[in-house]
Scaffold this motif. Structure first.
Motif, mmCIF file in Angstrom:
data_model
loop_
_atom_site.group_PDB
_atom_site.id
_atom_site.type_symbol
_atom_site.label_atom_id
_atom_site.label_comp_id
_atom_site.label_asym_id
_atom_site.label_seq_id
_atom_site.Cartn_x
_atom_site.Cartn_y
_atom_site.Cartn_z
ATOM 1 N N PHE A 40 50.111 -128.718 5.725
ATOM 2 C CA PHE A 40 50.986 -129.265 4.688
ATOM 3 C C PHE A 40 51.576 -128.124 3.861
ATOM 4 C CE2 PHE A 40 46.726 -129.223 2.695
ATOM 5 C CZ PHE A 40 46.983 -128.534 1.519
ATOM 6 N N SER A 41 52.699 -128.411 3.240
ATOM 7 C CA SER A 41 53.334 -127.481 2.304
ATOM 8 C C SER A 41 53.028 -127.944 0.883
ATOM 9 C CB SER A 41 54.848 -127.449 2.516
ATOM 10 O OG SER A 41 55.149 -127.017 3.822
ATOM 11 N N PRO A 42 52.959 -127.019 -0.074
ATOM 12 C CA PRO A 42 52.694 -127.429 -1.463
ATOM 13 C C PRO A 42 53.762 -128.405 -1.947
ATOM 14 C CG PRO A 42 52.478 -125.058 -1.224
ATOM 15 C CD PRO A 42 53.062 -125.564 0.064
ATOM 16 N N PRO A 43 53.389 -129.370 -2.779
ATOM 17 C CA PRO A 43 54.374 -130.305 -3.323
ATOM 18 C C PRO A 43 55.417 -129.587 -4.181
ATOM 19 C CG PRO A 43 52.128 -131.110 -3.653
ATOM 20 C CD PRO A 43 52.022 -129.688 -3.193
ATOM 21 N N SER A 44 56.457 -130.309 -4.494
ATOM 22 C CA SER A 44 57.532 -129.739 -5.309
ATOM 23 C C SER A 44 57.063 -129.541 -6.753
ATOM 24 C CB SER A 44 58.744 -130.670 -5.296
ATOM 25 O OG SER A 44 59.202 -130.871 -3.973
ATOM 26 N N PRO A 45 57.623 -128.543 -7.449
ATOM 27 C CA PRO A 45 57.325 -128.368 -8.874
ATOM 28 C C PRO A 45 57.796 -129.609 -9.651
ATOM 29 C CG PRO A 45 58.409 -126.435 -7.953
ATOM 30 C CD PRO A 45 58.529 -127.532 -6.933
ATOM 31 N N PRO A 46 57.351 -129.769 -10.903
ATOM 32 C CA PRO A 46 56.616 -128.773 -11.693
ATOM 33 C C PRO A 46 55.120 -128.755 -11.411
ATOM 34 C CG PRO A 46 57.010 -130.714 -13.009
ATOM 35 C CD PRO A 46 57.723 -130.948 -11.707
ATOM 36 N N LEU A 47 54.505 -127.630 -11.727
ATOM 37 C CA LEU A 47 53.066 -127.475 -11.627
ATOM 38 C C LEU A 47 52.471 -127.828 -12.991
ATOM 39 C CD1 LEU A 47 50.799 -126.513 -9.704
ATOM 40 C CD2 LEU A 47 51.131 -124.216 -10.624
ATOM 41 N N LEU A 48 51.675 -128.890 -13.044
ATOM 42 C CA LEU A 48 51.144 -129.389 -14.309
ATOM 43 C C LEU A 48 49.845 -128.711 -14.712
ATOM 44 C CD1 LEU A 48 51.754 -133.202 -13.686
ATOM 45 C CD2 LEU A 48 53.298 -131.529 -14.713
ATOM 46 N N PHE A 49 49.126 -128.192 -13.723
ATOM 47 C CA PHE A 49 47.856 -127.510 -13.999
ATOM 48 C C PHE A 49 47.610 -126.539 -12.861
ATOM 49 C CE2 PHE A 49 43.376 -126.949 -13.110
ATOM 50 C CZ PHE A 49 42.858 -126.586 -14.343
ATOM 51 N N GLU A 50 47.025 -125.378 -13.193
ATOM 52 C CA GLU A 50 46.739 -124.404 -12.149
ATOM 53 C C GLU A 50 45.467 -123.636 -12.484
ATOM 54 O OE1 GLU A 50 49.085 -121.005 -9.547
ATOM 55 O OE2 GLU A 50 49.707 -121.381 -11.626
ATOM 56 N N SER A 51 44.638 -123.463 -11.470
ATOM 57 C CA SER A 51 43.453 -122.605 -11.541
ATOM 58 C C SER A 51 43.392 -121.836 -10.222
ATOM 59 C CB SER A 51 42.190 -123.443 -11.761
ATOM 60 O OG SER A 51 41.829 -124.132 -10.576
ATOM 61 N N PRO A 52 42.456 -120.923 -10.062
ATOM 62 C CA PRO A 52 42.428 -120.156 -8.806
ATOM 63 C C PRO A 52 42.352 -121.001 -7.536
ATOM 64 C CG PRO A 52 41.070 -119.065 -10.447
ATOM 65 C CD PRO A 52 41.507 -120.368 -11.050
#
Length: 300
Positions: A40-52
């Motif tokens: 799978f490819s990452p979903p479209s932005p926006p990114l609401l939360f991010e951690s490592p």
């Protein structure tokens, strides 16, 4: 070939056979969750939360990337895509798929789950909660050796209306020295990850056949000099914070608009069932002694 399985009361359809999940034997009703194996490819932005390791994207889609060869896309509380290389074994996939991923999916459904083991005796469920490494799974396995049944090891789902806990997975993750202590053949247990001294122990024969009402929550902690070993009740208001910290994905709750669901579950639970603190010393208390303490407490 797809097969249907029962996890946390959900009908789960997986696109390949699983030796970890129990088969679906319930009524013929619509599938709740589908799991497929594909890139799978990452979903479209926006990114609401991010951690490592974790990202939350628009519409609450979650990506959990363990390493370049293993990742998961969790969408809508209903779909999980497993992106794994051919070299990634079923046991390693199951470690995350039926643990963290299932907890995240429950939060997407606004049905938050506790990172806790749960066992059953005489039609009453007891949740064993606590920080990682405190001995929840070992204690659950030791209780089963004394005749208790299993509901869940890592993902404990509690219905906030009925306080019923449905059965999850008939496996427990045990450190291999604990498995040996419990009389299991530790070397034969599939490792949770390559090179780890921890394995998936099969307890399918102990898995409860249906949901069981919650009778008590036991918060396990290590006893320090200021607190004597033993079991003591905790006030409802005092129990809210540690239980909140033990929900799957609480750090993602804001991005998933799930904070009200978390609050509703916990306030209902602490107002209707006892929450107990099990303080155990770092050394000198056997798991059999802990089993006796819990069995005696629940017999009252």
């Amino acid at each position: 070939m797809t097969s249907d399985y029962a996890l946390c009361g959900w009908r789960v359809r997986i696109d390949r056979p699983s030796t970890f999940a129990p088969p679906w034997i319930g009524e013929d009703r619509p599938v709740d969750i589908t799991i497929r194996h594909a890139a799978f490819s990452p979903p479209s932005p926006p990114l609401l939360f991010e951690s490592p390791l974790v990202g939350v994207f628009a519409e609450g889609a979650i990506v959990l990337r363990i390493n370049p060869g293993l990742g998961f896309l969790i969408e809508g509380g209903a779909r999980i895509t497993v992106d794994a290389t051919a070299q990634t074994g079923e046991a390693e996939i199951a470690t995350f798929l039926f643990g963290q991923c299932l907890g995240f999916l429950a939060l997407q459904r606004h049905q938050p789950a506790l990172r806790a083991a749960s066992v059953v005796r005489d039609g009453r469920a007891v949740v064993l909660a606590g920080a990682a490494g405190v001995g929840k799974s070992t204690l659950a396995a030791a209780l089963m050796a004394k005749g208790w049944g299993l509901l869940a090891d890592e993902v404990t789902l509690i219905d906030p209306r009925t306080l019923l806990i449905p059965p999850a997975l008939g496996r427990i993750k045990l450190w291999k020295d604990s498995a040996t202590l419990l009389g299991l053949e530790a070397a034969a247990l599939p490792a949770v990850r390559p090179g780890w001294n921890k394995g998936h122990a099969p307890y399918g024969g102990h898995l409860a056949p249906a949901a069981v009402p919650l009778a008590a929550i036991v918060l396990i902690e290590r006893a320090y000099a200021t607190r004597a070993p033993g079991i003591t009740p905790i006030r409802a208001t005092e129990a809210l914070t540690p239980l909140h910290d033990l929900l799957h994905g609480t750090i993602l709750a804001g991005a998933l608009a799930a904070r009200p669901a978390c609050f509703d579950l916990l306030t209902r639970v602490v107002s209707r069932v006892p929450v107990l603190r099990l303080s155990r010393p770092w050394h000198g208390m056997t798991v059999d002694a802990l089993v006796e303490m819990i069995t005696a407490e629940m017999a009252r």
